[in-house]
Design a protein around this motif. Structure first.
Motif, PDB file in Angstrom:
ATOM      1  N   GLU A 194     -18.867   2.019  -1.244  1.00 48.64           N
ATOM      2  CA  GLU A 194     -18.046   1.627  -0.021  1.00 48.64           C
ATOM      3  C   GLU A 194     -17.620   0.258  -0.089  1.00 48.64           C
ATOM      4  O   GLU A 194     -16.495  -0.108   0.346  1.00 48.64           O
ATOM      5  CB  GLU A 194     -19.137   2.019   1.066  1.00 48.64           C
ATOM      6  N   GLN A 195     -18.588  -0.530  -0.496  1.00 50.90           N
ATOM      7  CA  GLN A 195     -18.098  -1.984  -0.560  1.00 50.90           C
ATOM      8  C   GLN A 195     -17.067  -2.305  -1.646  1.00 50.90           C
ATOM      9  O   GLN A 195     -16.334  -3.070  -1.446  1.00 50.90           O
ATOM     10  CB  GLN A 195     -19.622  -2.944  -0.906  1.00 50.90           C
ATOM     11  N   LEU A 196     -17.155  -1.708  -2.686  1.00 55.08           N
ATOM     12  CA  LEU A 196     -16.178  -1.761  -3.864  1.00 55.08           C
ATOM     13  C   LEU A 196     -14.834  -1.015  -3.296  1.00 55.08           C
ATOM     14  O   LEU A 196     -13.782  -1.794  -3.587  1.00 55.08           O
ATOM     15  CB  LEU A 196     -16.682  -1.173  -5.408  1.00 55.08           C
ATOM     16  N   LEU A 197     -14.729  -0.058  -2.684  1.00 54.31           N
ATOM     17  CA  LEU A 197     -13.729   0.289  -2.202  1.00 54.31           C
ATOM     18  C   LEU A 197     -13.040  -0.654  -0.984  1.00 54.31           C
ATOM     19  O   LEU A 197     -11.562  -0.747  -1.183  1.00 54.31           O
ATOM     20  CB  LEU A 197     -13.759   1.578  -1.291  1.00 54.31           C
ATOM     21  N   GLU A 198     -13.782  -1.195  -0.361  1.00 49.60           N
ATOM     22  CA  GLU A 198     -13.234  -2.184   0.730  1.00 49.60           C
ATOM     23  C   GLU A 198     -12.687  -3.561  -0.105  1.00 49.60           C
ATOM     24  O   GLU A 198     -11.687  -3.961   0.196  1.00 49.60           O
ATOM     25  CB  GLU A 198     -14.239  -2.603   1.640  1.00 49.60           C
ATOM     26  N   GLN A 199     -13.489  -3.779  -1.038  1.00 52.00           N
ATOM     27  CA  GLN A 199     -13.193  -4.906  -1.788  1.00 52.00           C
ATOM     28  C   GLN A 199     -11.993  -5.088  -2.582  1.00 52.00           C
ATOM     29  O   GLN A 199     -11.131  -5.858  -2.484  1.00 52.00           O
ATOM     30  CB  GLN A 199     -14.226  -5.801  -2.612  1.00 52.00           C
ATOM     31  N   ILE A 200     -11.652  -3.998  -3.304  1.00 48.67           N
ATOM     32  CA  ILE A 200     -10.833  -3.733  -4.450  1.00 48.67           C
ATOM     33  C   ILE A 200      -9.502  -2.749  -3.865  1.00 48.67           C
ATOM     34  O   ILE A 200      -8.448  -3.245  -4.233  1.00 48.67           O
ATOM     35  CB  ILE A 200     -11.338  -2.855  -5.604  1.00 48.67           C
ATOM     36  N   TRP A 201      -9.900  -1.835  -3.155  1.00 52.85           N
ATOM     37  CA  TRP A 201      -8.829  -0.798  -2.756  1.00 52.85           C
ATOM     38  C   TRP A 201      -8.318  -1.294  -1.078  1.00 52.85           C
ATOM     39  O   TRP A 201      -7.268  -0.826  -0.919  1.00 52.85           O
ATOM     40  CB  TRP A 201      -9.118   0.526  -2.617  1.00 52.85           C
ATOM     41  N   GLY A 202      -9.263  -1.937  -0.494  1.00 52.55           N
ATOM     42  CA  GLY A 202      -8.882  -2.299   0.553  1.00 52.55           C
ATOM     43  C   GLY A 202      -9.124  -1.570   2.067  1.00 52.55           C
ATOM     44  O   GLY A 202      -9.615  -0.131   1.455  1.00 52.55           O
ATOM     45  N   MET A 203      -9.422  -1.775   3.218  1.00 52.36           N
ATOM     46  CA  MET A 203     -10.040  -0.855   4.437  1.00 52.36           C
ATOM     47  C   MET A 203      -9.262  -0.032   4.661  1.00 52.36           C
ATOM     48  O   MET A 203      -9.504   1.006   5.312  1.00 52.36           O
ATOM     49  CB  MET A 203     -10.181  -2.055   5.584  1.00 52.36           C
ATOM     50  N   SER A 204      -7.558  -0.008   4.238  1.00 52.21           N
ATOM     51  CA  SER A 204      -6.900   1.142   4.657  1.00 52.21           C
ATOM     52  C   SER A 204      -6.936   2.396   3.654  1.00 52.21           C
ATOM     53  O   SER A 204      -6.322   3.216   3.949  1.00 52.21           O
ATOM     54  CB  SER A 204      -5.552   0.624   4.714  1.00 52.21           C
ATOM     55  N   TYR A 205      -7.605   1.968   2.629  1.00 47.17           N
ATOM     56  CA  TYR A 205      -7.579   3.175   1.583  1.00 47.17           C
ATOM     57  C   TYR A 205      -8.106   4.450   2.088  1.00 47.17           C
ATOM     58  O   TYR A 205      -9.308   4.465   2.893  1.00 47.17           O
ATOM     59  CB  TYR A 205      -8.462   2.662   0.229  1.00 47.17           C
ATOM     60  N   LEU A 206      -7.913   5.621   1.886  1.00 50.14           N
ATOM     61  CA  LEU A 206      -8.146   6.870   2.516  1.00 50.14           C
ATOM     62  C   LEU A 206      -8.729   7.836   1.475  1.00 50.14           C
ATOM     63  O   LEU A 206      -9.186   9.018   2.013  1.00 50.14           O
ATOM     64  CB  LEU A 206      -6.789   7.622   3.109  1.00 50.14           C
ATOM     65  N   GLY A 207      -8.784   7.503   0.298  1.00 51.17           N
ATOM     66  CA  GLY A 207      -9.348   8.375  -0.744  1.00 51.17           C
ATOM     67  C   GLY A 207     -10.933   8.230  -0.550  1.00 51.17           C
ATOM     68  O   GLY A 207     -11.691   7.339   0.254  1.00 51.17           O
ATOM     69  N   ASP A 208     -11.667   9.101  -1.285  1.00 55.07           N
ATOM     70  CA  ASP A 208     -13.130   8.953  -1.405  1.00 55.07           C
ATOM     71  C   ASP A 208     -13.535   8.110  -2.482  1.00 55.07           C
ATOM     72  O   ASP A 208     -13.224   7.663  -3.268  1.00 55.07           O
ATOM     73  CB  ASP A 208     -13.486  10.446  -1.263  1.00 55.07           C
ATOM     74  N   SER A 209     -15.196   7.933  -2.266  1.00 58.49           N
ATOM     75  CA  SER A 209     -15.644   6.944  -3.325  1.00 58.49           C
ATOM     76  C   SER A 209     -15.974   7.494  -4.744  1.00 58.49           C
ATOM     77  O   SER A 209     -16.320   6.694  -5.604  1.00 58.49           O
ATOM     78  CB  SER A 209     -17.135   6.623  -2.732  1.00 58.49           C
ATOM     79  N   LYS A 210     -15.422   8.853  -4.835  1.00 60.25           N
ATOM     80  CA  LYS A 210     -15.452   9.045  -6.425  1.00 60.25           C
ATOM     81  C   LYS A 210     -14.441   8.187  -7.175  1.00 60.25           C
ATOM     82  O   LYS A 210     -14.587   8.148  -8.254  1.00 60.25           O
ATOM     83  CB  LYS A 210     -15.025  10.572  -6.584  1.00 60.25           C
ATOM     84  N   THR A 211     -13.280   7.761  -6.391  1.00 57.12           N
ATOM     85  CA  THR A 211     -12.399   6.906  -7.231  1.00 57.12           C
ATOM     86  C   THR A 211     -13.311   5.719  -7.961  1.00 57.12           C
ATOM     87  O   THR A 211     -12.689   5.280  -9.008  1.00 57.12           O
ATOM     88  CB  THR A 211     -11.394   6.227  -6.095  1.00 57.12           C
ATOM     89  N   VAL A 212     -13.919   5.087  -7.404  1.00 62.91           N
ATOM     90  CA  VAL A 212     -14.884   4.078  -7.572  1.00 62.91           C
ATOM     91  C   VAL A 212     -15.647   4.395  -8.997  1.00 62.91           C
ATOM     92  O   VAL A 212     -15.678   3.826  -9.894  1.00 62.91           O
ATOM     93  CB  VAL A 212     -16.142   3.553  -6.640  1.00 62.91           C
ATOM     94  N   ASP A 213     -16.187   5.625  -8.873  1.00 63.02           N
ATOM     95  CA  ASP A 213     -17.088   6.135 -10.226  1.00 63.02           C
ATOM     96  C   ASP A 213     -16.073   6.254 -11.301  1.00 63.02           C
ATOM     97  O   ASP A 213     -16.179   6.033 -12.504  1.00 63.02           O
ATOM     98  CB  ASP A 213     -17.614   7.287  -9.846  1.00 63.02           C
ATOM     99  N   VAL A 214     -14.759   7.154 -11.031  1.00 58.21           N
ATOM    100  CA  VAL A 214     -13.832   7.088 -11.934  1.00 58.21           C
ATOM    101  C   VAL A 214     -13.454   5.890 -12.720  1.00 58.21           C
ATOM    102  O   VAL A 214     -13.401   5.596 -13.938  1.00 58.21           O
ATOM    103  CB  VAL A 214     -12.458   7.824 -11.617  1.00 58.21           C
ATOM    104  N   HIS A 215     -13.128   4.807 -11.970  1.00 56.90           N
ATOM    105  CA  HIS A 215     -12.639   3.555 -12.687  1.00 56.90           C
ATOM    106  C   HIS A 215     -13.737   2.736 -13.292  1.00 56.90           C
ATOM    107  O   HIS A 215     -13.584   2.155 -14.075  1.00 56.90           O
ATOM    108  CB  HIS A 215     -12.133   2.752 -11.429  1.00 56.90           C
TER     109      HIS A 215
END
Length: 244
Positions: A194-215
């Motif tokens: 969740e922290q990585l999503l907020e830092q890299i994708w931004g708070m407005s990102y609507l995808g799930d945390s699996k995006t982090v695992d893929v990247h």
């Protein structure tokens, strides 16, 4: 110091020159002459080969410091090579050698990005003097050392958005680069997905945390010797990921 075009340091006596001409006699004459002056010499006899050499990932040993370029080449003309390199942001010194010596030809060559223009036939000593002048000018115009992040064999160049491992350049997507920059700026800090999503994708990102695992998986495949047993990006089970 090497600059701009290569990103590596160099001394004038160890500079590498790429000579591009479809006349084998000129290549055979210039190679030993420049070598005797202490320069490393690379040759190409057509425009496509020259462009491939200029665009290839660079290491400390393979970086080119000066381009000596004929205009009338098979494949891609010297003018087009100059134009493309400058459009790509490559500031390597370029010395044009050409049988076309009218004022218009010289002006066009300089306007598309060449630093100097020498007409054929030319004197070897004049060519060497011009090469020295261009290399000396380049060494005096070194850019300020750009900020980098270093960890082990990985170097991240912040201003160029470029990453090398043991001097070998690797291609990262913008998100992969941002992840690596965040990790290298904060070694050993554990980030949740969740922290990585907020830092890299931004708070407005609507995808799930699996995006982090893929990247993270994609990034490991590019920077880890063995992605299944990573050295750099570690999984902290139940929490997230950390670097180092």
């Amino acid at each position: 110091m090497r600059s701009s075009g290569s990103g590596f340091s160099f001394s004038l006596s160890q500079a590498r020159i790429l000579v591009v001409d479809d006349d084998e006699a000129i290549l055979e004459a210039l190679t030993p002459t420049l070598t005797q002056e202490g320069y490393g010499v690379v040759t190409a006899n057509n425009g496509l080969q020259a462009l491939e050499l200029m665009r290839a990932p660079k290491t400390e040993e393979s970086a080119i410091d000066l381009l000596v370029l004929d205009l009338m080449l098979p494949g891609i003309s010297g003018l087009d090579i100059c134009r493309m390199l400058r459009q790509e942001g490559n500031t390597i010194p370029i010395l044009i050698l050409s049988a076309r010596g009218s004022e218009t030809d010289i002006v066009v060559g300089l306007e598309v990005g060449a630093d100097d223009y020498l007409t054929k036939p030319f004197g070897i000593r004049e060519l060497i003097a011009r090469c020295r002048a261009l290399l000396r000018r380049r060494s005096h115009l070194q850019p300020e050392e750009q900020p980098t992040l270093q960890h082990g064999e990985i170097t991240l160049y912040l201003q160029e958005y470029r990453v090398t491992i043991e001097g070998r350049e690797i291609n990262l997507s913008p998100k992969e680069f941002s992840l690596l920059e965040l990790f290298m700026n904060n070694p050993r800090r554990v980030y949740s997905r969740e922290q990585l999503l907020e830092q890299i994708w931004g708070m407005s990102y609507l995808g799930d945390s699996k995006t982090v695992d893929v990247h993270i998986r994609w990034l490991r495949e590019k920077i880890e010797l063995d992605p299944s047993s990573p050295r750099y990006i570690m999984t902290v089970r139940g929490f997230g990921y950390r670097f180092g």
